[in-house]
Write a protein that holds these residues in place. Structure first.
Motif, PDB file in Angstrom:
ATOM      1  N   GLY A  22      96.122  67.599 -24.833  1.00  0.00           N
ATOM      2  CA  GLY A  22      97.511  67.716 -24.378  1.00  0.00           C
ATOM      3  C   GLY A  22      97.711  68.892 -23.441  1.00  0.00           C
ATOM      4  N   ASP A  23      97.088  70.021 -23.765  1.00  0.00           N
ATOM      5  CA  ASP A  23      97.174  71.212 -22.919  1.00  0.00           C
ATOM      6  C   ASP A  23      96.529  70.943 -21.567  1.00  0.00           C
ATOM      7  OD1 ASP A  23      97.712  74.013 -22.381  1.00  0.00           O
ATOM      8  OD2 ASP A  23      95.552  74.342 -22.626  1.00  0.00           O
ATOM      9  N   THR A  24      95.369  70.307 -21.580  1.00  0.00           N
ATOM     10  CA  THR A  24      94.666  69.992 -20.341  1.00  0.00           C
ATOM     11  C   THR A  24      95.497  69.069 -19.467  1.00  0.00           C
ATOM     12  OG1 THR A  24      92.519  70.260 -21.422  1.00  0.00           O
ATOM     13  CG2 THR A  24      92.547  68.981 -19.390  1.00  0.00           C
ATOM     14  N   LEU A  25      96.064  68.017 -20.051  1.00  0.00           N
ATOM     15  CA  LEU A  25      96.888  67.078 -19.286  1.00  0.00           C
ATOM     16  C   LEU A  25      98.153  67.764 -18.771  1.00  0.00           C
ATOM     17  CD1 LEU A  25      96.488  63.870 -21.479  1.00  0.00           C
ATOM     18  CD2 LEU A  25      95.266  64.474 -19.374  1.00  0.00           C
ATOM     19  N   GLY A  26      98.735  68.659 -19.561  1.00  0.00           N
ATOM     20  CA  GLY A  26      99.907  69.412 -19.116  1.00  0.00           C
ATOM     21  C   GLY A  26      99.592  70.313 -17.938  1.00  0.00           C
ATOM     22  N   ARG A  27      98.445  70.952 -17.964  1.00  0.00           N
ATOM     23  CA  ARG A  27      98.047  71.817 -16.850  1.00  0.00           C
ATOM     24  C   ARG A  27      97.828  71.000 -15.579  1.00  0.00           C
ATOM     25  NH1 ARG A  27      93.422  75.761 -19.197  1.00  0.00           N
ATOM     26  NH2 ARG A  27      94.651  76.972 -20.650  1.00  0.00           N
ATOM     27  N   LEU A  28      97.209  69.830 -15.731  1.00  0.00           N
ATOM     28  CA  LEU A  28      97.005  68.967 -14.563  1.00  0.00           C
ATOM     29  C   LEU A  28      98.340  68.559 -13.959  1.00  0.00           C
ATOM     30  CD1 LEU A  28      94.111  66.742 -15.921  1.00  0.00           C
ATOM     31  CD2 LEU A  28      93.964  68.393 -14.036  1.00  0.00           C
ATOM     32  N   THR A  29      99.280  68.195 -14.800  1.00  0.00           N
ATOM     33  CA  THR A  29     100.613  67.821 -14.329  1.00  0.00           C
ATOM     34  C   THR A  29     101.274  68.988 -13.610  1.00  0.00           C
ATOM     35  OG1 THR A  29     100.846  66.207 -16.098  1.00  0.00           O
ATOM     36  CG2 THR A  29     102.877  66.975 -15.055  1.00  0.00           C
ATOM     37  N   ALA A  30     101.147  70.195 -14.161  1.00  0.00           N
ATOM     38  CA  ALA A  30     101.735  71.389 -13.536  1.00  0.00           C
ATOM     39  C   ALA A  30     101.132  71.657 -12.162  1.00  0.00           C
ATOM     40  CB  ALA A  30     101.551  72.604 -14.447  1.00  0.00           C
ATOM     41  N   LEU A  31      99.877  71.260 -11.964  1.00  0.00           N
ATOM     42  CA  LEU A  31      99.228  71.423 -10.657  1.00  0.00           C
ATOM     43  C   LEU A  31      99.602  70.295  -9.694  1.00  0.00           C
ATOM     44  CD1 LEU A  31      95.613  72.452 -11.732  1.00  0.00           C
ATOM     45  CD2 LEU A  31      97.243  73.866 -10.448  1.00  0.00           C
ATOM     46  N   GLY A  32     100.386  69.344 -10.173  1.00  0.00           N
ATOM     47  CA  GLY A  32     100.787  68.225  -9.331  1.00  0.00           C
ATOM     48  C   GLY A  32      99.718  67.152  -9.215  1.00  0.00           C
ATOM     49  N   VAL A  33      98.801  67.129 -10.178  1.00  0.00           N
ATOM     50  CA  VAL A  33      97.701  66.165 -10.168  1.00  0.00           C
ATOM     51  C   VAL A  33      98.073  64.998 -11.075  1.00  0.00           C
ATOM     52  CG1 VAL A  33      95.269  65.837 -10.740  1.00  0.00           C
ATOM     53  CG2 VAL A  33      96.025  68.003  -9.739  1.00  0.00           C
ATOM     54  N   GLY A  34      98.008  63.790 -10.537  1.00  0.00           N
ATOM     55  CA  GLY A  34      98.335  62.600 -11.315  1.00  0.00           C
ATOM     56  C   GLY A  34      97.135  62.098 -12.091  1.00  0.00           C
ATOM     57  N   VAL A  35      97.271  61.958 -13.389  1.00  0.00           N
ATOM     58  CA  VAL A  35      96.188  61.473 -14.240  1.00  0.00           C
ATOM     59  C   VAL A  35      96.215  59.945 -14.241  1.00  0.00           C
ATOM     60  CG1 VAL A  35      95.258  61.412 -16.590  1.00  0.00           C
ATOM     61  CG2 VAL A  35      96.239  63.530 -15.680  1.00  0.00           C
ATOM     62  N   LEU A  36      95.076  59.335 -13.919  1.00  0.00           N
ATOM     63  CA  LEU A  36      94.957  57.884 -13.900  1.00  0.00           C
ATOM     64  C   LEU A  36      94.439  57.317 -15.214  1.00  0.00           C
ATOM     65  CD1 LEU A  36      93.388  57.403 -10.353  1.00  0.00           C
ATOM     66  CD2 LEU A  36      95.778  57.128 -11.030  1.00  0.00           C
ATOM     67  N   GLU A  37      93.445  58.033 -15.811  1.00  0.00           N
ATOM     68  CA  GLU A  37      92.904  57.546 -17.079  1.00  0.00           C
ATOM     69  C   GLU A  37      92.195  58.657 -17.827  1.00  0.00           C
ATOM     70  OE1 GLU A  37      89.689  54.652 -16.949  1.00  0.00           O
ATOM     71  OE2 GLU A  37      88.871  55.555 -15.137  1.00  0.00           O
ATOM     72  N   VAL A  38      92.123  58.480 -19.131  1.00  0.00           N
ATOM     73  CA  VAL A  38      91.370  59.365 -20.005  1.00  0.00           C
ATOM     74  C   VAL A  38      90.456  58.461 -20.821  1.00  0.00           C
ATOM     75  CG1 VAL A  38      91.466  61.022 -21.903  1.00  0.00           C
ATOM     76  CG2 VAL A  38      93.252  61.040 -20.140  1.00  0.00           C
ATOM     77  N   VAL A  39      89.161  58.766 -20.800  1.00  0.00           N
ATOM     78  CA  VAL A  39      88.170  57.946 -21.494  1.00  0.00           C
ATOM     79  C   VAL A  39      87.286  58.845 -22.342  1.00  0.00           C
ATOM     80  CG1 VAL A  39      86.219  56.358 -21.167  1.00  0.00           C
ATOM     81  CG2 VAL A  39      88.139  56.314 -19.569  1.00  0.00           C
ATOM     82  N   TRP A  40      87.038  58.423 -23.575  1.00  0.00           N
ATOM     83  CA  TRP A  40      86.089  59.130 -24.424  1.00  0.00           C
ATOM     84  C   TRP A  40      84.754  58.420 -24.316  1.00  0.00           C
ATOM     85  CZ3 TRP A  40      91.193  58.921 -25.346  1.00  0.00           C
ATOM     86  CH2 TRP A  40      91.820  60.138 -25.568  1.00  0.00           C
ATOM     87  N   VAL A  41      83.718  59.172 -23.976  1.00  0.00           N
ATOM     88  CA  VAL A  41      82.383  58.627 -23.801  1.00  0.00           C
ATOM     89  C   VAL A  41      81.568  58.999 -25.032  1.00  0.00           C
ATOM     90  CG1 VAL A  41      80.339  58.605 -22.324  1.00  0.00           C
ATOM     91  CG2 VAL A  41      82.620  58.945 -21.310  1.00  0.00           C
TER      92      VAL A  41
END
Length: 70
Positions: free
Chosen positions: A49-68
């Motif tokens: 959640g913190d990582t995704l929040g930081r990406l959003t704050a940088l204006g970066v749009g997240v397309l997908e999150v995958v666990w490998v």
């Protein structure tokens, strides 16, 4: 803990790529046009959640999150 792959929209600008590398030292940043991919270990849902929040704050749009699987 499985590896996490976070694919974000676009080939990010050099300064944003540097910011990603600085803020997410635990993740490898790779441009894979037309997207950018961050891979590494995210230990728990809070860290994700913190990582995704930081990406959003940088204006970066997240397309997908995958666990490998490890």
């Amino acid at each position: 803990m499985p590896r996490t792959l976070i694919r974000v929209d676009g080939s990010v600008a050099a300064q944003v790529e540097e910011a990603l590398a600085d803020r997410f030292a635990h993740l490898a940043v790779r441009t894979d046009a037309p997207t950018t991919v961050l891979t590494g270990r995210v230990e728990d849902p809070e860290e994700l959640g913190d990582t995704l929040g930081r990406l959003t704050a940088l204006g970066v749009g997240v397309l997908e999150v995958v666990w490998v699987p490890a």
